[in-house]
Design an enzyme around this catalytic site. Structure first.
Site, PDB file in Angstrom:
ATOM      1  CD  GLU A 196      36.822  41.763  47.901  1.00  0.00           C
ATOM      2  OE1 GLU A 196      36.489  41.902  49.083  1.00  0.00           O
ATOM      3  OE2 GLU A 196      37.003  40.648  47.384  1.00  0.00           O
ATOM      4  CG  ASP A 212      36.559  34.399  43.387  1.00  0.00           C
ATOM      5  OD1 ASP A 212      37.689  34.760  43.722  1.00  0.00           O
ATOM      6  OD2 ASP A 212      35.542  35.076  43.626  1.00  0.00           O
ATOM      7  CG  HIS A 255      37.873  38.103  43.204  1.00  0.00           C
ATOM      8  ND1 HIS A 255      38.124  37.406  44.361  1.00  0.00           N
ATOM      9  CD2 HIS A 255      37.557  39.364  43.600  1.00  0.00           C
ATOM     10  CE1 HIS A 255      37.969  38.207  45.409  1.00  0.00           C
ATOM     11  NE2 HIS A 255      37.626  39.408  44.977  1.00  0.00           N
TER      12      HIS A 255
END
Ligand code: ACM
Length: 540
Positions: free
Chosen positions: A314, A196, A257
Site C-alpha cells: 500500500e 506501522d 506504513h
C-alpha cells in the site's frame, strides 16, 4: 442408437452413479468412525475397542534427552488438567523419538492400547505435537482414552497467525497465552506486525527515539503512553515460542506504513502532509538505507527465524510527495526508474539485497511479485483476495506463497452477520468459510502445489483495543485456521468439526479466553471499542 446400446448406456450411467455414491458413503462412514476429539483433525485415525485410564500411577518415559524432557513435564500437565480420580491402574505412556522411523516432517503416530500409550516421531517437533495431541485427548475424554491409532502429519509447513501490535499493544502475557493455544493447535508461525502508522513496538538500541517517540500512541489515542517490547522481552518470547516449536517472524513494514519510525527520525522520512505525513521512508537517501540496515542487524540478532517480513504494501496511499519532491524526481530520472512505482520497486530490491546479505529470506505482501526480486530469495504473502491474478502471477514466477487473503483469513472482518464492529466487504469471515479454505482457490495452484507454503490468519487491530475484543475476534476462528493449515482435504468435514467444537470452547473457558459462540450467537456481548480521540489516523 439401437435399443440394446441405449440400455447399455443407461446401465453404464447408473453403475457410475452407484459407484460414486458408494465411494462418498464409504468416505463418510470412514470419517465418522475415525472421528476423534482432537483439533486439528488428524490425517488418519482408527478407533478400536477398549480404553486406557490415565491415573496418578501412569508412568511417562522417553528414550533420550528430548523425549525424556517431554515425559518429565507430563505429570505436571496432567495434574493441571484436574482429572477425576480413576482407580489406580499401572500403565504407561512411552515417548519414542527415532529418526529411523522416517515419519513425515512434523508427523507423529499416537497409539493407545489398554496398557500403553505410545507416541512416536522422527523429529522433536513431531514428538512435541504427539504430546500436545495426547494432552488434548486426555482433556476431551476426561482421562479415559479410547483405544486408537493416529498417523498424523501437516498439510502445510506454514500454519500461521499474524498479530498487529502497532495499532494496539497487547503485551507479553497475551502473546504467551496465544502461543500456548497455537501450540495446542499445532500452529507453528507467529508473524509479528510490530511496526506501522500508530506505533513502533520494539526496542532498537541504536535508535532510542523509536521507542521514546515512535512507541507513543495507538490507533485510538495518539498520546497513549509508549508501549513496546524491550529486547529482553523479545528474547523471552522468542524462547517461549521455540519451546513450543513456533517460529516468530518479525515484520518491519516499509517503505510505506512507516509513520511511527519517520515521526521519530524525520531525517529518513519521505515527507507528505496531513494524514499521510511521514507515511513512507525517503526512498532516495543513502542515509535511509543505512538506517534500515542497522535496524535489520538488531532484528536479525533477536529473531533466529530464517525469514524477515519487510511489508511492502500500500505504498501508493501515502507517497504523494514523491511526485513533487524535486530530489526524488531527479533520482527517478538518474536511475532510469520510469516513475514512482519504479522507485518503489527499486527500494524493495535494495532492501531485499540487505536481507539476503544477512542470510535471511525475505517475506513481503503480494505487491512484491512486481518488484523484480528473485523468487529464489523471497516469499510472497497473498492478501488481496480480489486479485487472484496476484497469486497466479507469484506462482508462475516461481515464488513460494503463503496465503492470507482478506476473505476469509483476515480476523478484522466480523464473523457473524449481526456483529457491528469490524469489516464487511461484500460479506464477512465466518468459521465455515475459513474451514473450507483453500478449496475455492486450489484450482489456481494446479501444478504449483509445492510452492504453497501454507496459510495464516492475519489479525489487524485497528478496531481491537483490548484483550477481550481480541479474543472475541480470534476465537473460535483460529481453530478453523489450524485445521485448514494442518488437516488433509480428505479428512476434513465441516459438520463433524462443528460437532466437536464445543470441547474446544470449554478449553478456552478454562483458560479464561473470551470467544464468539457460534452455537449461541446472542449469548455473549460483542465487546465494544473505545471512542476515537481526535487527530487519529483514519483507515488506509
Ligand atoms: C494489508 O492488509 N495491507 C497487507
Amino acid at each position: 442408437m439401437g435399443s440394446l446400446s441405449k440400455k447399455n448406456a443407461y446401465l453404464c450411467t447408473m453403475m457410475k452413479k452407484i459407484t460414486l455414491t458408494l465411494a462418498l458413503l464409504t468416505q463418510c462412514v470412514v470419517l465418522l468412525f475415525s472421528q476423534v476429539n482432537l483439533f486439528p483433525t488428524p490425517a488418519t485415525a482408527f478407533r478400536g475397542r477398549g480404553v486406557f485410564y490415565v491415573n496418578k500411577h501412569t508412568l511417562a518415559e522417553g528414550n533420550g534427552d528430548y523425549a525424556a524432557q517431554l515425559a518429565a513435564g507430563w505429570a505436571e500437565s496432567i495434574n493441571a488438567l484436574g482429572l477425576p480420580e480413576h482407580d489406580a491402574v499401572k500403565n504407561r505412556v512411552r515417548l519414542n523419538l527415532n529418526k529411523e522411523l522416517n515419519l513425515k516432517k512434523e508427523g507423529y503416530t499416537l497409539t493407545v492400547s489398554s496398557e500403553e500409550v505410545l507416541l512416536e516421531a522422527s523429529s522433536e517437533s513431531g514428538l512435541f505435537y504427539a504430546n500436545e495431541a495426547l494432552l488434548q485427548l486426555i482433556r476431551f475424554y476426561k482421562g479415559v482414552l479410547p483405544v486408537l491409532r493416529i498417523n498424523d502429519y501437516p498439510r502445510y509447513e506454514w500454519r500461521g497467525f499474524m498479530l498487529d501490535e502497532s495499532r494496539h499493544f497487547f503485551g507479553k502475557e497475551t502473546v504467551k497465552q496465544y502461543l500456548d493455544v497455537m501450540a495446542s493447535l499445532r500452529m507453528n508461525v507467529l508473524h509479528w506486525h510490530l511496526t506501522d502508522e500508530p506505533g513502533w513496538r520494539i526496542e532498537i538500541k541504536r535508535y532510542p527515539k523509536l521507542t521514546t517517540v515512535g512507541a507513543v500512541g495507538n490507533y485510538h489515542d495518539p498520546n497513549a503512553t509508549a508501549a513496546f517490547y524491550t529486547q529482553e522481552d523479545i528474547k523471552e518470547i522468542v524462547a517461549y515460542a521455540a519451546e513450543r516449536h513456533i517460529m516468530i517472524v518479525p515484520e518491519f513494514d516499509m517503505p510505506g506504513h512507516a509513520t511511527a519510525v519517520c515521526r521519530a527520525y524525520p531525517e529518513v522520512s519521505g515527507g507528505g502532509e496531513g494524514r499521510w505525513q511521514h507515511f513512507t521512508f525517503h526512498p532516495c537517501k543513502d542515509e535511509t538505507y543505512e538506517f534500515i540496515n542497522n535496524i535489520l542487524d538488531e532484528l536479525v540478532a533477536l529473531f533466529p527465524s530464517p525469514y524477515i517480513h519487510i511489508g511492502g504494501d500500500e505504498v501508493h496511499y501515502g507517497n504523494r510527495s514523491w511526485f513533487t519532491d524535486p530530489d526524488i524526481q531527479q533520482f527517478i530520472k538518474d536511475k532510469d526508474l520510469k516513475n514512482e512505482v519504479g522507485l518503489e520497486h527499486y527500494f524493495i530490491r535494495r532492501v531485499a539485497a540487505m536481507v539476503a546479505a544477512k542470510g535471511k529470506t525475505l517475506v513481503g505482501w503480494d505487491e512484491l511479485v512486481d518488484a523484480g526480486v528473485s523468487p529464489a530469495r523471497a516469499v510472497v504473502m497473498w492478501w488481496r483476495h480480489d486479485r487472484r491474478s496476484q497469486l497466479v502471477k507469484a506462482l508462475e514466477q516461481g515464488f513460494r506463497v503463503i496465503m492470507t487473503p482478506r476473505r476469509p483469513l483476515y480476523g478484522d472482518f466480523v464473523q457473524y452477520g449481526t456483529h457491528k464492529i469490524g469489516r464487511f466487504w461484500n460479506g464477512y469471515n465466518p468459521v465455515e468459510d475459513i474451514y473450507r479454505f483453500p478449496d475455492p482457490v486450489v484450482h489456481l495452484m494446479k501444478g504449483c502445489e509445492d510452492q504453497i507454503m501454507g496459510l495464516q490468519m492475519s489479525m489487524w487491530t485497528e478496531r481491537i483495543a483490548d484483550k477481550k475484543r481480541l479474543d472475541y475476534m480470534v476465537f473460535p476462528r483460529l481453530v478453523a485456521v489450524a485445521e485448514s493449515g494442518w488437516t488433509p482435504a480428505k479428512a476434513k468435514e465441516y459438520s463433524l468439526f462443528m460437532q466437536k467444537l464445543p470441547l474446544f470452547l470449554n478449553y478456552l473457558d478454562s483458560k479464561n479466553i473470551y470467544y464468539f459462540n457460534p452455537f449461541h450467537p446472542d449469548a455473549r456481548l460483542e465487546p465494544a471499542e473505545p471512542a476515537k480521540k481526535e487527530d487519529v489516523l483514519q483507515d488506509g
